[in-house]
Design a protein around this motif. Structure first.
Motif, PDB file in Angstrom:
ATOM      1  N   PHE A 180      -5.402 -35.072 -10.595  1.00  0.00           N
ATOM      2  CA  PHE A 180      -5.949 -33.727 -10.859  1.00  0.00           C
ATOM      3  C   PHE A 180      -6.971 -33.259  -9.832  1.00  0.00           C
ATOM      4  N   PRO A 209     -11.526 -27.081 -15.436  1.00  0.00           N
ATOM      5  CA  PRO A 209     -11.555 -28.310 -16.231  1.00  0.00           C
ATOM      6  C   PRO A 209     -10.318 -28.409 -17.117  1.00  0.00           C
ATOM      7  N   GLN A 210     -10.091 -29.593 -17.653  1.00  0.00           N
ATOM      8  CA  GLN A 210      -8.873 -29.856 -18.431  1.00  0.00           C
ATOM      9  C   GLN A 210      -8.671 -28.848 -19.554  1.00  0.00           C
ATOM     10  N   GLU A 211      -9.749 -28.356 -20.144  1.00  0.00           N
ATOM     11  CA  GLU A 211      -9.642 -27.387 -21.243  1.00  0.00           C
ATOM     12  C   GLU A 211      -8.884 -26.130 -20.824  1.00  0.00           C
ATOM     13  N   ILE A 220      -6.315 -26.057 -18.714  1.00  0.00           N
ATOM     14  CA  ILE A 220      -4.928 -26.358 -18.338  1.00  0.00           C
ATOM     15  C   ILE A 220      -4.040 -26.342 -19.584  1.00  0.00           C
ATOM     16  N   LEU A 245       1.402 -29.225 -17.587  1.00  0.00           N
ATOM     17  CA  LEU A 245       1.478 -30.102 -16.414  1.00  0.00           C
ATOM     18  C   LEU A 245       2.935 -30.337 -16.072  1.00  0.00           C
ATOM     19  N   GLY A 284      -0.677 -28.219 -12.155  1.00  0.00           N
ATOM     20  CA  GLY A 284      -1.200 -27.760 -13.434  1.00  0.00           C
ATOM     21  C   GLY A 284      -1.174 -26.248 -13.507  1.00  0.00           C
ATOM     22  N   THR A 306      -2.710 -22.730 -15.808  1.00  0.00           N
ATOM     23  CA  THR A 306      -3.505 -22.117 -16.874  1.00  0.00           C
ATOM     24  C   THR A 306      -2.573 -21.160 -17.633  1.00  0.00           C
TER      25      THR A 306
END
Ligand SMILES: [Zn+2]
Length: 432
Positions: free
Chosen positions: A74, A80-82, A84, A87, A101, A103
């Motif tokens: 990543f 941040p992961q929140e 995304i 994948l 990744g 959004t």
């Protein structure tokens, strides 16, 4: 029909202005969020404020597939992961996969460019689209799926394989559009004949094929087998997936959705930007991507761009079918040569098979190229005069395609070694 007239038919000057704004904003964004890019820009003495318009694009560094691998998984994400929601990953032949990744906004943009692509092929909400691309980590299936739903077509998410079921649903549901790889389309076409399915039970009118290279000869073959118009779609997961570019009805190259994916053609050896019309490596800057924008990503695909206005009314540049990969390129007597160019010549001729082998030698500092070509069974005769005529014809056609002379040697059908994987097309005996 044009899905997004505002962006697909925009005056080029205005488009360039918007591209510049998007580029500038993206560079600031990665500077602030991706340590890899900040360091690379700092090394070149570039600050975000230096990138103000498209004129500044050539100042920026390139990104390669190796950079993606080095930042696995990543490291190149800007959020941040929140942030995304999806994948995808492409399997590398060696080592780690390439991860991308998305959004929510990225998925919306991707759906939009695929909707534009499908509209180019005449797809509307009245259509039933059979998506026979693989669903999964590969971007093909889900990419087409979301775009087709955006258009409002009825999607059959059948994924790849299971040919009997493909044919059954094609007949029973009355699929009007098929989306898959060109090789699977040809396979399905042959299966329809083998299964003796009535032609009138197949309602297909268009096919959207991509994810692997295919020739004009293959297009003709698929169109004949399935009774459809076959369209070429291009994409790669690093940029978005399918829907980076697509053929319109005029079929004079694939329109690139430049408001999102800024294209360049470069000399693969020097990195110098080449003008429209010249052959080189295709580079993309997906400036509007949120989760993982890339700066000047080198695709390793070789093609040309054309910027003249298309008959369809779109002003977006068109890219030719890729002639090959930089990895496959041979330099013979200073000229770039691709095995696919030889294949294109052979596919035009009925007397030959698309089985061939290029051998390059260097004697007294001079490169020589010999091309073995398999002759079709039906043409292979002992008539030396006829074969000699054919040999001359191929030699001259290949000569004008490649721009260098070569020696063509005709061989009997089945002589050239077959491979179950990637075919071996080149033997390079030169020591560098
Ligand atoms: Zn067009």
């Amino acid at each position: 029909m044009i899905w997004n007239r505002q962006y697909e038919c925009m005056e080029r000057e205005e488009l360039r202005k918007i591209q510049g704004e998007r580029l500038s904003a993206m560079v600031s964004r990665v500077w602030n969020t991706v340590p890899f890019y900040r360091q690379r820009l700092q090394e070149l003495g570039i600050e975000p404020g230096d990138i103000r318009s498209m004129d500044d694009l050539p100042k920026l560094p390139f990104t390669t597939k190796q950079d993606l691998r080095d930042n696995y998984p990543f490291g190149l994400f800007t959020v941040p992961q929140e942030g995304i929601v999806r994948l995808h990953a492409s399997s590398g032949t060696t080592g780690k996969p390439t991860v991308v990744g998305y959004t929510k906004n990225d998925i919306a943009m991707w759906s939009e460019v695929v909707a534009r692509s499908l509209t180019m092929a005449g797809v509307t909400q009245s259509d039933i689209i059979q998506v026979a691309y693989g669903y999964g980590l590969f971007t093909g299936g889900l990419g087409l799926h979301y775009g087709a739903e955006t258009v409002g077509a009825s999607v059959i998410p059948i994924s790849g394989g299971n040919t009997k079921k493909q044919l059954q649903l094609m007949e029973d549901f009355g699929s009007t559009v098929l989306a898959c790889t060109p090789s699977y389309a040809a396979f399905l076409g042959e299966a329809i004949i083998e299964e003796k399915i009535q032609k009138e039970n197949i309602k297909l009118k268009a096919g959207i094929f991509g994810a692997e290279p295919w020739t004009e000869g293959m297009r003709t073959e698929i169109e004949r087998l399935l009774g459809i118009k076959a369209y070429d779609i291009y994409g790669l997961s690093e940029i978005i997936g399918p829907g980076v570019s697509m053929e319109c009805r005029c079929q004079t190259g694939m329109h690139i959705f430049e408001d999102h994916f800024i294209p360049e053609i470069i000399n693969p050896d020097t990195g110098e930007v080449l003008p429209y019309g010249e052959l080189g490596e295709l580079v993309f800057t997906p400036a509007t991507k949120e989760a993982m924008p890339l700066i000047r990503y080198r695709t390793r695909d070789l093609t040309r761009l054309h910027a003249e206005r298309c008959q369809c009314g779109r002003t977006l540049v068109r890219m030719e079918k890729c002639v090959g990969r930089t990895d496959d390129m041979l330099i013979i007597r200073g000229v770039n040569v691709f095995p696919s160019q030889v294949e294109a010549v052979l596919l035009e001729m009925s007397e030959t098979r698309p089985h061939y082998l290029l051998t390059v030698e260097r004697r007294h500092n001079l490169d020589s190229l010999e091309i073995q070509v398999e002759v079709d069974e039906s043409f292979f005769s002992d008539e030396v005069k006829e074969l000699e005529g054919l040999r001359n014809k191929i030699q001259s056609a290949i000569g004008s395609m490649l721009g260098i002379s070569s020696t063509v040697r005709l061989v009997e059908p089945g002589t050239i070694e077959r491979s179950m994987g990637k075919a071996k097309r080149v033997i390079d005996n030169r020591t560098r």
